[in-house]
Design a protein around this motif. Sequence first.
Motif, mmCIF file in Angstrom:
data_model
loop_
_atom_site.group_PDB
_atom_site.id
_atom_site.type_symbol
_atom_site.label_atom_id
_atom_site.label_comp_id
_atom_site.label_asym_id
_atom_site.label_seq_id
_atom_site.Cartn_x
_atom_site.Cartn_y
_atom_site.Cartn_z
ATOM 1 N N SER A 122 -33.774 -23.869 9.919
ATOM 2 C CA SER A 122 -34.918 -23.216 9.763
ATOM 3 C C SER A 122 -35.784 -23.989 8.557
ATOM 4 O O SER A 122 -35.041 -24.481 7.730
ATOM 5 C CB SER A 122 -34.759 -21.687 9.281
ATOM 6 N N PHE A 123 -37.011 -23.723 8.972
ATOM 7 C CA PHE A 123 -37.844 -24.673 8.274
ATOM 8 C C PHE A 123 -39.413 -24.146 8.280
ATOM 9 O O PHE A 123 -39.735 -23.819 9.211
ATOM 10 C CB PHE A 123 -37.841 -26.308 8.425
ATOM 11 N N GLY A 124 -40.035 -23.991 6.953
ATOM 12 C CA GLY A 124 -41.442 -23.732 7.063
ATOM 13 C C GLY A 124 -41.766 -22.204 7.258
ATOM 14 O O GLY A 124 -40.930 -21.198 6.835
ATOM 15 N N GLN A 125 -42.897 -21.864 7.777
ATOM 16 C CA GLN A 125 -43.189 -20.433 8.179
ATOM 17 C C GLN A 125 -42.340 -19.970 9.237
ATOM 18 O O GLN A 125 -42.128 -20.301 10.050
ATOM 19 C CB GLN A 125 -44.603 -20.514 8.441
ATOM 20 N N PRO A 126 -41.978 -18.698 8.976
ATOM 21 C CA PRO A 126 -41.175 -18.089 10.108
ATOM 22 C C PRO A 126 -41.960 -17.599 11.229
ATOM 23 O O PRO A 126 -43.342 -17.535 11.218
ATOM 24 C CB PRO A 126 -40.704 -16.753 9.450
ATOM 25 N N ALA A 127 -41.265 -17.281 12.582
ATOM 26 C CA ALA A 127 -41.971 -16.984 13.545
ATOM 27 C C ALA A 127 -42.633 -15.596 13.348
ATOM 28 O O ALA A 127 -42.120 -14.731 12.547
ATOM 29 C CB ALA A 127 -40.929 -16.847 14.911
ATOM 30 N N ILE A 128 -43.554 -15.310 14.075
ATOM 31 C CA ILE A 128 -44.366 -13.915 14.023
ATOM 32 C C ILE A 128 -43.583 -12.909 14.681
ATOM 33 O O ILE A 128 -43.357 -13.099 16.089
ATOM 34 C CB ILE A 128 -45.793 -14.189 14.652
ATOM 35 N N THR A 129 -43.208 -11.954 14.124
ATOM 36 C CA THR A 129 -42.358 -10.938 14.756
ATOM 37 C C THR A 129 -43.035 -9.541 14.735
ATOM 38 O O THR A 129 -44.330 -9.306 14.202
ATOM 39 C CB THR A 129 -40.996 -10.598 14.322
ATOM 40 N N SER A 130 -42.545 -8.481 15.088
ATOM 41 C CA SER A 130 -43.173 -7.067 14.923
ATOM 42 C C SER A 130 -43.327 -6.693 13.573
ATOM 43 O O SER A 130 -44.000 -5.663 13.288
ATOM 44 C CB SER A 130 -42.409 -6.080 15.768
ATOM 45 N N MET A 131 -42.620 -7.309 12.452
ATOM 46 C CA MET A 131 -42.509 -6.738 11.107
ATOM 47 C C MET A 131 -43.903 -7.615 10.586
ATOM 48 O O MET A 131 -44.336 -7.119 9.509
ATOM 49 C CB MET A 131 -41.410 -7.169 10.367
ATOM 50 N N HIS A 132 -44.642 -8.351 11.454
ATOM 51 C CA HIS A 132 -45.770 -9.261 10.923
ATOM 52 C C HIS A 132 -46.832 -8.152 10.771
ATOM 53 O O HIS A 132 -47.204 -7.307 11.384
ATOM 54 C CB HIS A 132 -46.387 -10.357 11.858
ATOM 55 N N ASP A 135 -49.956 -8.391 11.259
ATOM 56 C CA ASP A 135 -51.192 -8.574 12.238
ATOM 57 C C ASP A 135 -50.352 -8.701 13.513
ATOM 58 O O ASP A 135 -50.963 -9.138 14.610
ATOM 59 C CB ASP A 135 -51.837 -9.750 12.071
ATOM 60 N N TRP A 136 -49.162 -7.808 13.680
ATOM 61 C CA TRP A 136 -48.473 -7.940 14.959
ATOM 62 C C TRP A 136 -49.147 -7.087 16.003
ATOM 63 O O TRP A 136 -49.144 -7.588 17.194
ATOM 64 C CB TRP A 136 -47.183 -6.982 14.915
ATOM 65 N N GLU A 137 -49.860 -6.395 15.788
ATOM 66 C CA GLU A 137 -50.875 -5.478 16.657
ATOM 67 C C GLU A 137 -51.703 -6.450 17.364
ATOM 68 O O GLU A 137 -51.687 -6.186 18.724
ATOM 69 C CB GLU A 137 -51.499 -4.234 16.200
ATOM 70 N N PHE A 138 -52.088 -7.374 16.801
ATOM 71 C CA PHE A 138 -53.330 -8.199 17.378
ATOM 72 C C PHE A 138 -52.450 -9.159 18.276
ATOM 73 O O PHE A 138 -52.711 -9.479 19.396
ATOM 74 C CB PHE A 138 -54.204 -8.932 16.354
ATOM 75 N N TYR A 139 -51.365 -9.712 17.599
ATOM 76 C CA TYR A 139 -50.262 -10.728 18.205
ATOM 77 C C TYR A 139 -50.051 -10.322 19.463
ATOM 78 O O TYR A 139 -49.810 -10.915 20.679
ATOM 79 C CB TYR A 139 -49.444 -11.274 17.613
ATOM 80 N N SER A 140 -49.677 -8.888 19.664
ATOM 81 C CA SER A 140 -48.812 -8.519 20.724
ATOM 82 C C SER A 140 -49.873 -8.254 21.849
ATOM 83 O O SER A 140 -49.392 -8.422 23.145
ATOM 84 C CB SER A 140 -48.186 -6.960 20.288
ATOM 85 N N LYS A 141 -51.179 -7.893 21.801
ATOM 86 C CA LYS A 141 -52.196 -7.912 22.647
ATOM 87 C C LYS A 141 -52.290 -9.288 23.356
ATOM 88 O O LYS A 141 -52.340 -9.343 24.631
ATOM 89 C CB LYS A 141 -53.337 -7.304 21.942
#
Length: 211
Positions: free
Chosen positions: A183-193, A195-201
């Motif tokens: 693992s390296f750098g910024q983590p993947a965007i998950t439901s804990m993010h 701004d997850w509501e925006f990304y989930s759309k």
Amino acid sequence: MAGKSEDTKKKAVLLNDSDSDSENEKQKEVVEDDTGLLSLMNLNLGPKKKLLVLSLGGLLCHRVFHKEKTTVPIRRKPDAVIGNYKIYKRSHCTEFMKFCFERFEVGIWSSAREWSMTNSLDCIMVGLKSKVLFAWPNTAVFPTDYKAYTVNDDALGPEGELRLYLEGLVDAEDVPSYVKDHSFGQPAITSMHPDWEFYSKVIRRHRQAED
């Protein structure tokens, strides 16, 4: 009139590659036949370099829109001004690029327009731009963005986290597995993010478009 013997005269010569290091010399078997033509047999070109694609903004430099309200050191002048953007070249960038070109085939990714990316590369890679395999405005590990106000930034230095990561990647047998296991750098965007509501759309719309 005597015909040619089936045993065509051949002469094998061992040549040292003049461009290789003394401890890393490659040998080539050159065969000469009756036609006077030379053909290379068992040519050893060494291991093929892996492809490395680097992001332009956020990794190699900080591109600041002239109206953007961001913290940039007052005493630091931009390394270039391209259109509406100020370009701040990252510390150790030139040495880092030389390091990469020696070990990888290098491509560049950027979201900037082509003319802006080309001019940015002229600033960042003086004398090295011709070595870039390709430059794309599109997609990776995602290191933390570089900002001009970052203090003691050595990520691209000899013992920097990114260079050490790439040292391991050079010898990896399988790139996807290496990236997955390291693992390296910024983590993947998950439901804990936040701004997850925006990304989930965005994800839902993308899936609907595929169906």
